[in-house]
Design an enzyme around this catalytic site. Structure first.
Site, PDB file in Angstrom:
ATOM      1  N   GLN A  46       0.815  -1.212   0.000  1.00  0.00           N
ATOM      2  CA  GLN A  46       0.000   0.000   0.000  1.00  0.00           C
ATOM      3  C   GLN A  46       0.854   1.271   0.000  1.00  0.00           C
ATOM      4  O   GLN A  46       2.046   1.238   0.280  1.00  0.00           O
ATOM      5  CB  GLN A  46      -0.906   0.014   1.232  1.00  0.00           C
ATOM      6  CG  GLN A  46      -2.031  -1.014   1.177  1.00  0.00           C
ATOM      7  CD  GLN A  46      -2.957  -0.862   2.354  1.00  0.00           C
ATOM      8  OE1 GLN A  46      -2.840  -1.556   3.349  1.00  0.00           O
ATOM      9  NE2 GLN A  46      -3.897   0.055   2.248  1.00  0.00           N
ATOM     10  N   HIS A  47       0.193   2.373  -0.323  1.00  0.00           N
ATOM     11  CA  HIS A  47       0.688   3.739  -0.116  1.00  0.00           C
ATOM     12  C   HIS A  47       1.772   4.213  -1.081  1.00  0.00           C
ATOM     13  O   HIS A  47       1.975   5.416  -1.211  1.00  0.00           O
ATOM     14  CB  HIS A  47       1.252   3.920   1.301  1.00  0.00           C
ATOM     15  CG  HIS A  47       0.307   3.643   2.419  1.00  0.00           C
ATOM     16  ND1 HIS A  47      -0.924   4.249   2.528  1.00  0.00           N
ATOM     17  CD2 HIS A  47       0.428   2.827   3.496  1.00  0.00           C
ATOM     18  CE1 HIS A  47      -1.511   3.811   3.631  1.00  0.00           C
ATOM     19  NE2 HIS A  47      -0.713   2.957   4.226  1.00  0.00           N
ATOM     20  N   ASP A  81      -2.359  -4.832  -0.105  1.00  0.00           N
ATOM     21  CA  ASP A  81      -1.999  -6.139   0.436  1.00  0.00           C
ATOM     22  C   ASP A  81      -2.862  -6.563   1.622  1.00  0.00           C
ATOM     23  O   ASP A  81      -3.251  -7.737   1.723  1.00  0.00           O
ATOM     24  CB  ASP A  81      -0.521  -6.195   0.793  1.00  0.00           C
ATOM     25  CG  ASP A  81      -0.041  -5.036   1.655  1.00  0.00           C
ATOM     26  OD1 ASP A  81      -0.860  -4.198   2.089  1.00  0.00           O
ATOM     27  OD2 ASP A  81       1.185  -4.960   1.894  1.00  0.00           O
TER      28      ASP A  81
END
Length: 481
Positions: A81-82, A239
């Protein structure tokens, strides 16, 4: 290859360190082939990777899967992520991706919170109070420190978006991963115009948010992968949302994941909005919510302590009163992005094994401290914790979680739950089923249950006291960065 009962699907996990691919029988959940290839990540305060390595790793992982990959009818990508992926007009990376555990954007995160409504305003609007991990903070850092790179950017993607777009040619994402950017409003389920304007980010640079169950596209030609042109591609997701799918989670079931990062989360039907910032109010990949707390320091930090001591990771000793806060990469929960590891209570009779156990205790303390905030009023607080991730099969991790939580612990037998969740999402495209229901049909959460132990309240209180007393020291340097 084993004979398959149903169509084959591909689930991909593009994580911090590597990309894994599973070929799964959509009827039974049997993994018929698998492959994995590594990526490189920079060290130091910055954490960066070249997105082209993710694509090369995907190609290699699929090559390792052999003929089974050629029979796949659908594919989905779950990813870290991110991460901020910036692309030029040709779809090539402008610079390496800034990863989730890059903490250089902590000052920008604090400014964004202060300038756009404070913690309460952010929680109400986006479901989360952004920290250094969030994509919005990383874009603000890029615009401030590398303005030429920001000006050259013609598309902004998350890691799983990048691979999905290379598969399909379509600029798409999903609500689960979009909810970790900081510029997607959980209340309206749209990109937030005020936040984007404040960041100076043109919404035209962002991917379309695909609805749960919607086909993101089909595999287009010229990709060099072993798929037929027209193979279905699902939206993919972050994820943690993919792992929730892979477990077939029902609302209220708590999960503790031990990987590069540590996470605690549970599916909820209620939109979260924690103004303390401890709980990120993520969406899941189905239409519900995934309140989650994340630590930066988990298995890698403990393994590093073991290496420094010259010990096997299982060589722990009980007893002693030493406390080790393993914040080797700064920390997200608690919010101490500029912190480092801290050792307190060292004595002549402290053994190396006790120091290693203290590292385990410090890592698990951070996660359990957030668990009560993650679980909503509908959660069963006596049900077993589902323990997943790379550390879940380690005896020292299992015993530490049992001792500090006082709860029973279930160890799902299924491995690679992010990739399995992506595979369940791909299977849902073919069958029309809820992907979580697909995973429940595959019985992915089945596994032994470890009975609860008496909760070690003394250790929890000692770690909490050291953390509180050391807060000024752990926060030192914040204003100087």
């Amino acid at each position: 290859m084993s004979a398959a009962e149903g169509p084959l699907v591909v689930g991909v996990d593009t994580s911090t360190q590597s990309t894994k691919a599973l070929i799964v029988d959509a009827a039974t959940g049997q993994v018929v082939a698998s492959g994995q290839a590594p990526h490189t990540v920079t060290t130091g305060v910055g954490r960066e990777s070249d997105p082209r390595q993710w694509w090369d790793a995907l190609c290699e992982a699929l090559r390792q899967c052999g003929d089974a990959a050629r029979e796949a009818a659908a594919i989905s990508v779950g990813g870290q992520q991110h991460g901020l992926v910036t692309l030029d007009e040709h779809g090539e990376p402008v610079r390496p991706a800034l990863l989730w555990n890059d903490v250089r954007s902590a000052p920008q995160a604090r400014r964004l919170v202060a300038e756009l409504g404070g913690p309460k305003g952010w929680a109400e609007r986006t479901g989360s109070v952004p920290g250094a991990s969030f994509t919005a903070s990383k874009w603000a850092w890029l615009a401030e420190h590398e303005p030429e790179a920001a000006r050259a950017t013609r598309a902004v993607r998350l890691p799983h978006d990048y691979l999905t777009e290379r598969l399909t040619g379509q600029a798409v994402t999903d609500r689960g991963d979009a909810s970790g950017t900081g510029w997607w409003a959980s209340g309206t389920e749209r990109y937030d115009e005020e936040t984007l304007a404040h960041l100076g980010l043109d919404p035209a640079l962002l991917p379309r948010v695909v609805r749960p169950g919607e086909v993101a596209g089909t595999v287009h030609g010229g990709h060099g992968l072993p798929f037929s042109q027209g193979t279905l591609v699902a939206a993919g997701t972050g994820d943690n949302a993919a792992a929730a799918l892979g477990l077939g989670l029902l609302p209220g079931t708590p999960v503790l994941s031990l990987g590069t990062s540590g996470t605690v989360y549970a599916v909820s039907r209620h939109r979260p909005a924690d103004p303390t910032g401890t709980v990120a109010g993520f969406a899941d990949a189905r239409g519900d919510w995934l309140p989650l707390a994340c630590t930066l320091n988990c298995t890698l930090a403990v393994d590093r302590v073991a290496a420094l001591l010259g010990l096997d990771r299982e060589a722990v000793d009980g007893g002693g009163s030493v406390t080790l806060l393993p914040f080797l990469d700064g920390e997200r929960t608690p919010d101490l992005p500029d912190s480092s590891g801290l050792l307190h209570g060292l004595r002549h009779d402290t053994t190396p094994g006790q120091l290693l156990q203290a590292a385990y205790d410090g890592a698990v303390h951070s996660l359990l401290g957030a668990l009560d905030l993650v679980l909503d009023a509908d959660a069963d607080r006596d049900s077993p914790l589902l323990l997943i991730g790379g550390g879940a099969r380690g005896h020292a991790w299992q015993q530490t979680v049992r001792r500090l939580s006082g709860r029973p612990v279930r160890i799902p037998a299924a491995k690679e739950l992010v990739a399995l969740g992506a595979a369940a999402q791909a299977a849902g495209l073919l069958t029309g089923e809820d992907p979580a229901a697909v995973a429940r049909r595959w019985n992915t959460a089945a596994g032994p249950v470890l009975e609860p132990m008496p909760q070690d309240e003394e250790t929890l209180a000692r770690i909490g006291g050291v953390l509180s007393d050391a807060a000024p020291l752990l926060e030192r340097g914040t204003e100087d960065r």
